[in-house]
Write a protein that holds these residues in place. Sequence first.
Motif, mmCIF file in Angstrom:
data_model
loop_
_atom_site.group_PDB
_atom_site.id
_atom_site.type_symbol
_atom_site.label_atom_id
_atom_site.label_comp_id
_atom_site.label_asym_id
_atom_site.label_seq_id
_atom_site.Cartn_x
_atom_site.Cartn_y
_atom_site.Cartn_z
ATOM 1 N N ARG A 287 0.834 -1.213 0.000
ATOM 2 C CA ARG A 287 0.000 0.000 0.000
ATOM 3 C C ARG A 287 0.864 1.258 0.000
ATOM 4 O O ARG A 287 0.562 2.232 -0.695
ATOM 5 N N ALA A 288 1.933 1.225 0.796
ATOM 6 C CA ALA A 288 2.825 2.395 0.855
ATOM 7 C C ALA A 288 3.483 2.626 -0.500
ATOM 8 O O ALA A 288 3.580 3.781 -0.965
ATOM 9 N N LEU A 289 3.923 1.560 -1.163
ATOM 10 C CA LEU A 289 4.543 1.704 -2.481
ATOM 11 C C LEU A 289 3.539 2.225 -3.506
ATOM 12 O O LEU A 289 3.874 3.082 -4.336
ATOM 13 N N LEU A 290 2.319 1.714 -3.437
ATOM 14 C CA LEU A 290 1.292 2.198 -4.359
ATOM 15 C C LEU A 290 0.991 3.680 -4.106
ATOM 16 O O LEU A 290 0.790 4.456 -5.048
ATOM 17 N N THR A 291 0.966 4.065 -2.845
ATOM 18 C CA THR A 291 0.723 5.476 -2.507
ATOM 19 C C THR A 291 1.854 6.349 -3.056
ATOM 20 O O THR A 291 1.600 7.411 -3.640
ATOM 21 N N VAL A 292 3.094 5.894 -2.880
ATOM 22 C CA VAL A 292 4.239 6.648 -3.397
ATOM 23 C C VAL A 292 4.153 6.742 -4.919
ATOM 24 O O VAL A 292 4.384 7.812 -5.504
ATOM 25 N N GLN A 293 3.804 5.629 -5.581
ATOM 26 C CA GLN A 293 3.676 5.651 -7.038
ATOM 27 C C GLN A 293 2.563 6.607 -7.473
ATOM 28 O O GLN A 293 2.716 7.350 -8.437
ATOM 29 N N PHE A 294 1.448 6.581 -6.740
ATOM 30 C CA PHE A 294 0.336 7.477 -7.073
ATOM 31 C C PHE A 294 0.764 8.941 -6.939
ATOM 32 O O PHE A 294 0.485 9.759 -7.817
ATOM 33 N N VAL A 295 1.407 9.247 -5.827
ATOM 34 C CA VAL A 295 1.850 10.634 -5.606
ATOM 35 C C VAL A 295 2.841 11.041 -6.688
ATOM 36 O O VAL A 295 2.776 12.150 -7.234
ATOM 37 N N THR A 296 3.738 10.153 -7.038
ATOM 38 C CA THR A 296 4.733 10.455 -8.076
ATOM 39 C C THR A 296 4.044 10.689 -9.415
ATOM 40 O O THR A 296 4.349 11.662 -10.128
#
Length: 188
Positions: free
Chosen positions: A144-153
């Motif tokens: 979830r954290a990686l997906l959030t980082v990818q989304f923000v990026t």
Amino acid sequence: KSIKKQHLVEVRSMANPPPLIKMALESVCILLGESSPIDWKGIRAVTMKENFIPSIVNFNTDDITDDIRKIFARDYLSNPEYTCDRIYRANVACGPMVKWAIAQLEYAELLNRMDLLRQELRAQEEAAIIKKNEASRTHELITRALLTVQFVTLARVYYLLAGPRLAEALDSSTVVPLTGSARSAPKP
């Protein structure tokens, strides 16, 4: 199987047996569930029962309690006189019974150790399940954290690429989608 009826009858008929014979039969009686200490009269009564030999043959080692093991360790196994050979020389019927009693206790000890190992194994398996569940939850959180980082990026990249066009669209009365076709914005 190696006990002949005549040898057992000989033991039963003794009015006052030698101490080794009394000790041997007392230990067997205790293993069979009789209370300790047992006098010779009580021992004879147990050995005269019709089910005496069948109770030995059909004995369930699981019936040996910790108390019985402690009594045996204290009163018999620690006694240097309590050996199959010495008791066999005192009486040929008692020797095999002592051998049986010692074998039952050794087997009971093995069962007890195996039970402890089984309990430890169950505890380790339960701990492994807990750790596996924790690892799964941790993996889920990391995903979830990686997906959030990818989304923000991606949102930042989108803003950088589409930002000028969005600002232009907000300033005008028409909304211009990124595809380039125009449509009228609703009037306030």
